[in-house]
Every structure is written in structure tokens, then in C-alpha cells.
Write an enzyme that holds these catalytic residues in place. Structure first.
Site, PDB file in Angstrom:
ATOM      1  N   SER A   1     -38.980 -41.589 -49.634  1.00 38.05           N
ATOM      2  CA  SER A   1     -39.199 -42.886 -50.333  1.00 38.05           C
ATOM      3  C   SER A   1     -39.287 -42.347 -52.000  1.00 38.05           C
ATOM      4  O   SER A   1     -39.857 -41.244 -52.231  1.00 38.05           O
ATOM      5  CB  SER A   1     -40.438 -43.282 -49.955  1.00 38.05           C
TER       6      SER A   1
ATOM      7  N   TYR B   1     -49.222 -41.691 -47.180  1.00 37.20           N
ATOM      8  CA  TYR B   1     -47.976 -42.112 -47.191  1.00 37.20           C
ATOM      9  C   TYR B   1     -47.201 -41.269 -48.066  1.00 37.20           C
ATOM     10  O   TYR B   1     -46.080 -40.591 -47.731  1.00 37.20           O
ATOM     11  CB  TYR B   1     -47.631 -43.522 -47.225  1.00 37.20           C
TER      12      TYR B   1
END
Length: 277
Positions: free
Chosen positions: A139, A152
Site C-alpha cells: 500500500s 495497517y
């Protein structure tokens, strides 16, 4: 038809990026096994593929589930491509509030699952002696702060370093390992992370789509198909000399502060010009 005669596994394949990638691989000739905890969604994807996509319920937090889907594809003629993609938003708590249990769950879902996907795929690829391609979903949150919650972001940063380490470990077998860093892609991951369901989810996704179009230099929302195209490249022979790296697909979001790409936005230097002699 870059994947004719090849078999691929895609986790998180019932929707979003995983579904788009499975369909892209099939369009280019592959036979694909998708894993997901969404059984209804997974079966729907498989049923519309004319037998080219097979669904196997897969919880990537369970090592045995990961091993099972990889062996299923391998048993059909050999495993060529693995896309370790399954994930969710995880805990949104800051580091000073997150519980040990929430931290562990987030890391298990987003990082441990990728490690085990590589761990169980590699021996199958090595045994065949034909190399292979592994692609992991990271990401832009792995590259900077402010893009996602702490747990995350840390997990996705781990995915990037895991990718480079695995690429080094497996290069002698001709197995390539790369990662993809999506930006603001309009999938259900945002509404799921916030617990938004039903009609509210549709409305929220519409708002997200509008916001995403304004969030980066390329003024349209990112689509799962944008990520699928990049994954297909990394998994194909077109990338046969590419390993241990990542591709950022974010519409330019990580270019820098807005004034880097929007001439109408004020920058620090333009703000100080008024004080210059």
C-alpha cells in the site's frame, strides 16, 4: 494471452482488487483459484467464468487454508503465479491505545498471511523447476504516514521488506517476488473498515469515489482494474527481469504536497514571497 497454460492463485478474490485481478488473468489465458472468506461472492465470481475460475473458501489467517488452495492449483498441473492480496483495514486505534490482540490480528491478516503465502508456494514452484511469480499487495501506507492507521501501515511496510527478502531468498530458483502499492482505490475496504453496510455503504462508496477523484493529480478515482493491470505485468514474462521491487499505482498521490502538482495550491515558498524584498 500471456498466461495461457498457467495456473494462478489469488487470495481475497471474491471482490475488489482480487476479483479484478482474477478476471484479468483469466482474460489472458490463465486458470485461477480464488480464495476468500466471502463464500457467496467467491462462488459468484467462479460461476461466471466458464470454468476458468475455481473458488475455495480461504481464511488467510489459517495456515492450513493457505496451503490448501496453493496445493489445489498445483495439483491441476503446477503453480505458476500467486497474488497474496487478501486483507482488510484492521484496527484503527493509534499506537497508544491499540490492544495487543488487535495488533496481532491486524499483523496476522496483512503480514503473516503474505509470509505464509510465499512460504507454502515456494516449495511447489521449486519442485517444478520452472520458476514462478509471486506478487504481494502492499500500500502507499507503507511509504508514508497519514495514509492509513498505524497497525495497517506497519504491516504493509513489512510486506514491502518481506518482498525484498523473499526475492533474494528465491532468486536462485528463478522465482520472482514483487509488490504492488495501491493508492486510493474505490473498493469496499474503506466502508468495511468503518462498519458501513446496506444502503449506507452504497452512498458512502459514492462519496469515496468523488473524494478519490480529487485526492491525487490524476483526477479520477482509482479502479481495481488499474491494480489488476499492474499485477498482470509483474506476474507475466514481460517482467522476467523484475524482482524484489514494487510498483506504486496511486494516480500520483505520493508525488508530494498538493502544491507539487496543483499550481493553484499555495506552497511554503509562494507564501513567503510576499515578505521578500
Amino acid at each position: 494471452m500471456r498466461f495461457t497454460g498457467k495456473r494462478a492463485v489469488v487470495t481475497g478474490g471474491a471482490s475488489g482488487i482480487g476479483k479484478a485481478t482474477a478476471l484479468r488473468l483469466v482474460d489472458e489465458g490463465a486458470e485461477v483459484w480464488i480464495g476468500d472468506i466471502d463464500e457467496a461472492g467467491g462462488r459468484d465470481v467462479a460461476e461466471t467464468s466458464n470454468g476458468r475460475i475455481h473458488f475455495l473458501r480461504t481464511d488467510v489467517c489459517e495456515a492450513s487454508d493457505i496451503e490448501a488452495i496453493l496445493h489445489a492449483a498445483d495439483a491441476a498441473g503446477g503453480l505458476d503465479v500467486v497474488f497474496n492480496n487478501a486483507g482488510a483495514g484492521g484496527s484503527r486505534d493509534p499506537i497508544d491505545q491499540i490492544s495487543p490482540e488487535d495488533w496481532d490480528r491486524t499483523q496476522a491478516l496483512l503480514l503473516r498471511s503474505v509470509a505464509l503465502g510465499i512460504r507454502y508456494a515456494a516449495p511447489l514452484m521449486i519442485a517444478r523447476g520452472h520458476g514462478g511469480a509471486i506478487v504481494n499487495t502492499a500500500s502507499i501506507a507503507a511509504l508514508q504516514t497519514g495514509a492509513a492507521p498505524t497497525a495497517y501501515s506497519v504491516a504493509k511496510a513489512g510486506v514491502l521488506h518481506l518482498t525484498t527478502m523473499a526475492a533474494a531468498d528465491l532468486s536462485r530458483y528463478g522465482i520472482r517476488v514483487n509488490a504492488i502499492c495501491p493508492g486510493f482505490i474505490t473498493t469496499n475496504i474503506f466502508t468495511s473498515a468503518l462498519g458501513i453496510t446496506g444502503e449506507n455503504r452504497e452512498q458512502a462508496n459514492g462519496a469515496i469515489h468523488h473524494i478519490a477523484a480529487q485526492a491525487q493529480p490524476l483526477q479520477r478515482a482509482g479502479r481495481p482494474e488499474d491494480i489488476a493491470a499492474a499485477v498482470a505485468y509483474l506476474a507475466s514474462d514481460d517482467a522476467s527481469f523484475v524482482t524484489g521491487t514494487h510498483i506504486t499505482v496511486d494516480g500520483g498521490m505520493t508525488i508530494g504536497p498538493r502544491h507539487s502538482w496543483d499550481a493553484n495550491a499555495p506552497s511554503l515558498f509562494s507564501s513567503l514571497e510576499a515578505f521578500a524584498g
